[in-house]
Write an enzyme that holds these catalytic residues in place. Structure first.
Site, PDB file in Angstrom:
ATOM      1  CG  ASN A 107       4.740  -9.121  -0.109  1.00  2.10           C
ATOM      2  OD1 ASN A 107       5.146 -10.058  -0.013  1.00  2.10           O
ATOM      3  ND2 ASN A 107       3.518  -8.234   1.023  1.00  2.10           N
ATOM      4  CB  THR A 108       6.291  -6.419  -6.139  1.00  2.00           C
ATOM      5  OG1 THR A 108       4.825  -6.214  -5.766  1.00  2.00           O
ATOM      6  CG2 THR A 108       6.669  -6.776  -7.686  1.00  2.00           C
ATOM      7  CE  LYS A 124       4.976   2.445   2.715  1.00  2.00           C
ATOM      8  NZ  LYS A 124       3.507   1.756   3.296  1.00  2.00           N
ATOM      9  CG  ASN A 131       0.726  -7.489   3.594  1.00  2.00           C
ATOM     10  OD1 ASN A 131       0.655  -6.915   2.547  1.00  2.00           O
ATOM     11  ND2 ASN A 131       1.463  -6.506   4.161  1.00  2.00           N
ATOM     12  CG  ASN A 173       6.136  -1.452   2.810  1.00  2.00           C
ATOM     13  OD1 ASN A 173       5.291  -2.002   3.092  1.00  2.00           O
ATOM     14  ND2 ASN A 173       6.395  -0.705   1.623  1.00  2.00           N
ATOM     15  CB  SER A 193       6.020  -4.097  -1.797  1.00  2.00           C
ATOM     16  OG  SER A 193       4.596  -3.068  -1.132  1.00  2.00           O
ATOM     17  CG  PHE A 211       1.399  -3.525  -5.167  1.00  2.00           C
ATOM     18  CD1 PHE A 211       2.054  -4.048  -4.382  1.00  2.00           C
ATOM     19  CD2 PHE A 211       3.207  -3.427  -6.342  1.00  2.00           C
ATOM     20  CE1 PHE A 211       3.117  -2.485  -3.286  1.00  2.00           C
ATOM     21  CE2 PHE A 211       3.747  -2.703  -5.868  1.00  2.00           C
ATOM     22  CZ  PHE A 211       3.857  -2.075  -4.393  1.00  2.00           C
TER      23      PHE A 211
HETATM   24  C1  LIG Z   1      -2.249  -5.995   4.385  1.00  2.00           C
HETATM   25  C2  LIG Z   1      -1.566  -5.037   4.019  1.00  2.00           C
HETATM   26  C3  LIG Z   1      -1.364  -4.375   2.547  1.00  2.00           C
HETATM   27  C4  LIG Z   1      -0.923  -3.681   2.476  1.00  2.00           C
HETATM   28  N1  LIG Z   1      -0.295  -3.224   1.209  1.00  2.00           N
HETATM   29  C5  LIG Z   1       0.242  -2.106   1.252  1.00  2.00           C
HETATM   30  C6  LIG Z   1       0.402  -1.723  -0.527  1.00  2.00           C
HETATM   31  O1  LIG Z   1      -0.217  -1.257  -0.869  1.00  2.00           O
HETATM   32  N2  LIG Z   1       1.176  -0.298  -0.141  1.00  2.00           N
HETATM   33  C7  LIG Z   1       2.487   0.167   0.791  1.00  2.00           C
HETATM   34  O2  LIG Z   1       3.350   0.952   0.442  1.00  2.00           O
HETATM   35  N3  LIG Z   1       1.849  -0.210   1.450  1.00  2.00           N
HETATM   36  C8  LIG Z   1       1.446  -1.268   2.021  1.00  2.00           C
HETATM   37  N4  LIG Z   1       0.838  -1.919   3.421  1.00  2.00           N
HETATM   38  C9  LIG Z   1       2.285  -1.489   4.186  1.00  2.00           C
HETATM   39  C10 LIG Z   1       1.526  -0.522   5.458  1.00  2.00           C
HETATM   40  O3  LIG Z   1       1.411   0.665   4.387  1.00  2.00           O
HETATM   41  C11 LIG Z   1       2.723  -0.236   6.684  1.00  2.00           C
HETATM   42  O4  LIG Z   1       3.170   0.894   5.455  1.00  2.00           O
HETATM   43  C12 LIG Z   1       3.168  -1.704   7.289  1.00  2.00           C
HETATM   44  O5  LIG Z   1       2.249  -2.482   7.543  1.00  2.00           O
HETATM   45  C13 LIG Z   1       3.536  -0.884   8.342  1.00  2.00           C
HETATM   46  O6  LIG Z   1       2.286  -0.095   9.626  1.00  2.00           O
HETATM   47  P1  LIG Z   1       1.562  -0.760  10.896  1.00  2.00           P
HETATM   48  O7  LIG Z   1       2.763  -1.519  11.359  1.00  2.00           O
HETATM   49  O8  LIG Z   1       1.282   0.549  11.164  1.00  2.00           O
HETATM   50  O9  LIG Z   1       0.689  -1.743  10.217  1.00  2.00           O
HETATM   51  C14 LIG Z   1       0.940  -3.054   3.698  1.00  2.00           C
HETATM   52  C15 LIG Z   1       0.350  -3.680   4.855  1.00  2.00           C
HETATM   53  C16 LIG Z   1      -0.111  -4.250   5.060  1.00  2.00           C
HETATM   54  C17 LIG Z   1      -0.616  -5.102   6.502  1.00  2.00           C
END
Ligand SMILES: Cc1cc2nc3c(=O)[nH]c(=O)nc-3n(C[C@H](O)[C@H](O)[C@H](O)COP(=O)(O)O)c2cc1C
Length: 331
Positions: free
Chosen positions: A172-173, A212, A106, A241, A170, A110
């Protein structure tokens, strides 16, 4: 059972549309669902969690779906990341399924409706699960002024959050993850800690603070980061993350899309970072493990490696919402 019928339909849609449709449906019909409250109480960061299985940040960025998500049995839900001002995020498409690897990429960036909207949704209501609020910085705020966004967000959410998570990981920023460098992190935690003391005095309660972090932190950087967590009495560490690495997914459709990789392909890295931090922190600062958890066995392993809580995101997409209760009941 039901999810195996719904999943092919959802997977035939664009991933972001599938996300919106399923959450809208859940929110619309949640009153028809039985309450799946699962009691495996744990006390972490000074908070009572009904069970240790949580929703990771990013799925409910604006706290629009708290009531529906609350029906799925989570012990805690982390909403956000939220920024001081609303912002649209990156252009679509910005979520990609790597189905054969049960992973996602992804680059949402934000997208959110701003902290005031989120706080209206969180409201004052007492819920029977813990609500964490994850804060980030606006894209338009230069990284060298990021402290002001984090302090603004921290102050705004202080009263209504059960805990506050600071997200500096993240991918993406642009530049955000530079805040994980030792000097920048020291400055950020110092500013937030001073603000926290002021707010503690003003409100007469102390809000737990969690940080985080990224799975792409160099192993050599971990001792210094751990020392800073201690120095500023951070209450919890959330690892990890998404990763910018493409290990294990090269050659797969969408693997070359830019953004953060999550799900099964992140699992080993996430385990490793958990172990590395647990070695440094022992049990002084509780660790919330997230990244590639998609079964009760994997969750159990994270607890064996030292985690005190776990969070899910991508596992829910591939396994369905029954994963929450399957893990919570098995613990
Ligand atoms: C579509 C998407 C959007 C995410 N947005 C955020 C976010 O806004 N803030 C954040 O701290 N992590 C964000 N994450 C990261 C998740 O909270 C998590 O740390 C990461 O996906 C790893 O866990 P998983 O393998 O169970 O998905 C996002 C993940 C995905 C897939």
């Amino acid at each position: 059972m039901l999810y195996s019928l719904v999943k092919p339909v959802l997977f035939s849609l664009d991933p972001e549309l599938a996300h919106d449709v399923s959450l809208d449906m859940l929110q619309l019909f949640h009153r028809l669902l039985p309450n799946r409250r699962i009691d495996k109480p744990v006390r972490i960061m000074g908070l009572d969690f009904p069970n240790p299985v949580g929703l990771a940040a990013g799925l409910d960025k604006n706290a629009d779906y708290l009531d529906g998500l609350g029906k799925l049995g989570f012990g805690f839900i982390e909403v956000g990341s939220v920024t001081p001002k609303a912002q649209p995020g990156n252009p679509q498409p910005r979520i990609f399924r790597l189905v054969r690897k049960q992973s996602l990429i992804n680059r949402m960036g934000f997208n959110n409706d701003g902290v005031d909207h989120l706080l209206q949704n969180v409201g004052e209501r007492k819920r029977d699960f813990v609500v964490g609020i994850n804060i980030g910085k606006n894209l338009a705020t230069p990284v060298d002024q990021a402290l002001s966004d984090y302090c603004l967000g921290f102050e705004k959410v202080y009263r209504q959050a059960d805990y506050i998570a600071i997200n500096i990981s993240s991918p993406n920023t642009p530049g955000l993850r530079d805040l994980q460098n030792e000097a920048a992190l020291d400055a950020l935690l110092s500013a937030v800690s001073q603000l926290r003391l002021k707010l503690e005095d003003q409100h007469q309660f102390r809000r737990p603070l969690a940080l985080k972090l990224s799975p792409d932190l160099a192993a050599e950087a971990i001792p210094a980061v751990a020392a800073l967590l201690r120095k500023y009495s951070v209450d919890g560490l959330i690892v990890t993350n998404t990763t910018i690495s493409r290990d294990g997914v090269q050659g797969q459709p969408f693997a070359d899309e830019s953004g953060g990789l999550s799900g099964l392909a992140l699992r080993d890295k996430s385990r490793q970072v958990l172990s590395d931090f647990q070695r440094e922190l022992v049990d002084d600062i509780p660790i919330i493990s997230v990244g590639g958890i998609d079964s009760a066995e994997e969750a159990r392993l994270r607890f064996e490696l030292g985690a005190k809580l776990v969070q899910l995101y991508t596992g829910l997409i591939y396994r369905g919402p029954g994963l929450v209760s399957a893990i919570a009941r098995a613990l």
